[in-house]
Design an enzyme around this catalytic site. Structure first.
Site, PDB file in Angstrom:
ATOM      1  N   VAL A  88      47.145  26.317  39.997  1.00  0.00           N
ATOM      2  CA  VAL A  88      46.388  25.677  38.915  1.00  0.00           C
ATOM      3  C   VAL A  88      47.062  25.831  37.545  1.00  0.00           C
ATOM      4  CG1 VAL A  88      44.167  25.870  40.118  1.00  0.00           C
ATOM      5  CG2 VAL A  88      44.833  27.655  38.482  1.00  0.00           C
ATOM      6  N   ASN A 102      37.365  26.799  41.025  1.00  0.00           N
ATOM      7  CA  ASN A 102      36.926  28.169  41.339  1.00  0.00           C
ATOM      8  C   ASN A 102      38.038  29.204  41.231  1.00  0.00           C
ATOM      9  OD1 ASN A 102      35.359  30.321  42.998  1.00  0.00           O
ATOM     10  ND2 ASN A 102      37.126  29.831  44.291  1.00  0.00           N
ATOM     11  N   TYR A 140      39.296  38.979  30.116  1.00  0.00           N
ATOM     12  CA  TYR A 140      38.595  38.250  31.181  1.00  0.00           C
ATOM     13  C   TYR A 140      37.359  37.554  30.594  1.00  0.00           C
ATOM     14  CZ  TYR A 140      36.649  37.493  35.909  1.00  0.00           C
ATOM     15  OH  TYR A 140      36.153  36.946  37.064  1.00  0.00           O
ATOM     16  N   LYS A 146      36.463  33.537  30.670  1.00  0.00           N
ATOM     17  CA  LYS A 146      35.271  33.049  31.369  1.00  0.00           C
ATOM     18  C   LYS A 146      34.230  32.494  30.384  1.00  0.00           C
ATOM     19  CE  LYS A 146      36.664  33.900  35.580  1.00  0.00           C
ATOM     20  NZ  LYS A 146      36.935  32.801  36.529  1.00  0.00           N
TER      21      LYS A 146
HETATM   22  P1  NAI Z   1      39.550  35.943  45.827  1.00  0.00           P
HETATM   23  O1  NAI Z   1      40.694  36.777  45.397  1.00  0.00           O
HETATM   24  O2  NAI Z   1      38.870  36.223  47.118  1.00  0.00           O
HETATM   25  O3  NAI Z   1      39.977  34.406  45.839  1.00  0.00           O
HETATM   26  C1  NAI Z   1      40.676  33.809  44.776  1.00  0.00           C
HETATM   27  C2  NAI Z   1      41.534  32.691  45.350  1.00  0.00           C
HETATM   28  O4  NAI Z   1      42.151  32.029  44.250  1.00  0.00           O
HETATM   29  C3  NAI Z   1      42.669  33.220  46.241  1.00  0.00           C
HETATM   30  O5  NAI Z   1      42.696  32.504  47.466  1.00  0.00           O
HETATM   31  C4  NAI Z   1      43.927  32.970  45.426  1.00  0.00           C
HETATM   32  O6  NAI Z   1      45.069  32.662  46.212  1.00  0.00           O
HETATM   33  C5  NAI Z   1      43.491  31.773  44.570  1.00  0.00           C
HETATM   34  N1  NAI Z   1      44.294  31.652  43.359  1.00  0.00           N
HETATM   35  C6  NAI Z   1      44.625  32.627  42.484  1.00  0.00           C
HETATM   36  N2  NAI Z   1      45.416  32.141  41.524  1.00  0.00           N
HETATM   37  C7  NAI Z   1      45.593  30.830  41.798  1.00  0.00           C
HETATM   38  C8  NAI Z   1      46.317  29.787  41.175  1.00  0.00           C
HETATM   39  N3  NAI Z   1      47.058  30.012  40.088  1.00  0.00           N
HETATM   40  N4  NAI Z   1      46.271  28.557  41.719  1.00  0.00           N
HETATM   41  C9  NAI Z   1      45.543  28.319  42.831  1.00  0.00           C
HETATM   42  N5  NAI Z   1      44.841  29.260  43.486  1.00  0.00           N
HETATM   43  C10 NAI Z   1      44.872  30.504  42.966  1.00  0.00           C
HETATM   44  O7  NAI Z   1      38.522  36.010  44.610  1.00  0.00           O
HETATM   45  P2  NAI Z   1      37.001  35.568  44.390  1.00  0.00           P
HETATM   46  O8  NAI Z   1      36.270  36.791  44.039  1.00  0.00           O
HETATM   47  O9  NAI Z   1      36.504  34.686  45.456  1.00  0.00           O
HETATM   48  O10 NAI Z   1      37.163  34.728  43.033  1.00  0.00           O
HETATM   49  C11 NAI Z   1      36.731  33.394  42.862  1.00  0.00           C
HETATM   50  C12 NAI Z   1      36.346  33.201  41.420  1.00  0.00           C
HETATM   51  O11 NAI Z   1      35.230  34.034  41.108  1.00  0.00           O
HETATM   52  C13 NAI Z   1      37.402  33.547  40.385  1.00  0.00           C
HETATM   53  O12 NAI Z   1      37.406  32.554  39.371  1.00  0.00           O
HETATM   54  C14 NAI Z   1      36.938  34.880  39.821  1.00  0.00           C
HETATM   55  O13 NAI Z   1      37.408  35.093  38.510  1.00  0.00           O
HETATM   56  C15 NAI Z   1      35.447  34.687  39.876  1.00  0.00           C
HETATM   57  N6  NAI Z   1      34.630  35.917  39.855  1.00  0.00           N
HETATM   58  C16 NAI Z   1      34.763  36.894  40.820  1.00  0.00           C
HETATM   59  C17 NAI Z   1      33.897  37.974  40.846  1.00  0.00           C
HETATM   60  C18 NAI Z   1      33.910  38.997  41.928  1.00  0.00           C
HETATM   61  O14 NAI Z   1      33.198  39.996  41.806  1.00  0.00           O
HETATM   62  N7  NAI Z   1      34.634  38.835  43.004  1.00  0.00           N
HETATM   63  C19 NAI Z   1      32.867  38.127  39.800  1.00  0.00           C
HETATM   64  C20 NAI Z   1      32.810  37.047  38.850  1.00  0.00           C
HETATM   65  C21 NAI Z   1      33.666  35.994  38.897  1.00  0.00           C
END
Ligand code: NAI
Length: 256
Positions: free
Chosen positions: A64, A90, A155, A159
């Protein structure tokens, strides 16, 4: 089973965590899902899972932070389907914690979380407008975009920017496209421990558990599937009068 029948959904960060759970749930509800991620192998695994369950999906490698990747991913969607109904921006990164970060760390976090989300949404708009359905853009921000995160001001900056962009975009795209943002609390995905162990891995898990016990009224971490339910709702016609909303899915954290 048919909440998203005949809809086409494009989800970034869909190889893991919340994006993966959302891709699986939306496909189970009838959507054709484009599983977009930096991690192509992981995205292909999610597609295989969806297909095994009888759904339809395809994988695309996408960083992204690279406008060219975003452009060519949407061009592919245009060639294949000629439209989109759901764009779910996401993908995200925990980035650096603490109040002192380097320029590289700053650029990286802003590049993935803010600029990346911005250009994924912006590039999807022409395809959403080509659909006869009302389009739905969804972002994953964070409770750290609603209240300050002392753990990572950077962060929160990224966000918080996503939350305000989503609200402004909702005004700009009404009535053709609805735009909403999910603000998760601590969700059990591979990212969560990374966020809590940036400065030191020592005791990270205990610090996280203590925080959850003290600050999350429902007393536990969330599951990625609970975010997917919110995403499905916002993507579907059940949310037909909802736009410009920042929805906490956080076990009550920001209610305090
Ligand atoms: P995760 O680490 O399980 O999944 C994130 C996915 O995004 C991974 O598959 C990764 O390869 C992909 N990714 C990372 N950088 C990328 C890029 N430059 N281009 C394309 N894909 C990319 O993490 P999760 O927890 O499912 O995170 C999803 C969203 O939720 C994120 O935006 C994170 O900031 C947000 N979030 C997560 C929280 C948590 O407690 N896990 C809490 C609040 C928000």
């Amino acid at each position: 089973m048919n909440e998203l029948q005949n809809r086409i959904a494009f989800i970034t960060g869909a190889a893991s965590g919340m994006g993966r759970a959302s891709a699986i749930l939306m496909a189970a509800e009838g959507a054709t899902v484009v599983v977009a991620d930096l991690n192509l192998e992981g995205a292909e695994k999610v597609v295989a899972e969806i297909e095994e369950a009888g759904g339809t999906a395809s994988a695309v490698k996408l960083d992204v932070t690279k406008p060219q990747d975003i452009q060519s991913a949407f061009e592919r969607v245009d060639e294949q389907f000629g439209r989109l109904d759901v764009v779910y921006a996401n993908a995200g990164t925990p980035g650096a914690t603490g109040h002192e970060v380097t320029e590289e760390e700053y650029d990286f976090s802003v590049g993935v979380n803010l600029t990346g989300a911005y250009f994924v949404a912006q590039s999807g708009i022409p395809l959403l407008k080509k659909s006869e359905n009302t389009g739905s853009i969804i972002f994953t921000a964070s409770t750290a975009g609603l209240v300050g995160s002392g753990l990572s001001p950077l962060y929160s900056l990224t966000k918080g920017g996503v939350v305000m962009y989503a609200k402004a975009l909702a005004l700009s795209l009404a009535p053709k496209v609805r735009v909403n943002v999910i603000c998760p609390g601590p969700i059990d995905t591979p990212m969560l421990p990374k966020f809590w162990s940036r400065e030191t891995t020592e005791g990270a898990s205990e610090r996280l558990d203590a925080w959850v016990e003290q600050d999350i009224p429902l007393g536990r971490r969330g599951r990625p599937e609970e975010i997917a339910q919110a995403a499905l709702f916002l993507a579907s016609d059940r949310a037909s009068f909802i736009t410009g909303v920042a929805l906490p899915v956080d076990g009550g954290f920001v209610a305090k």
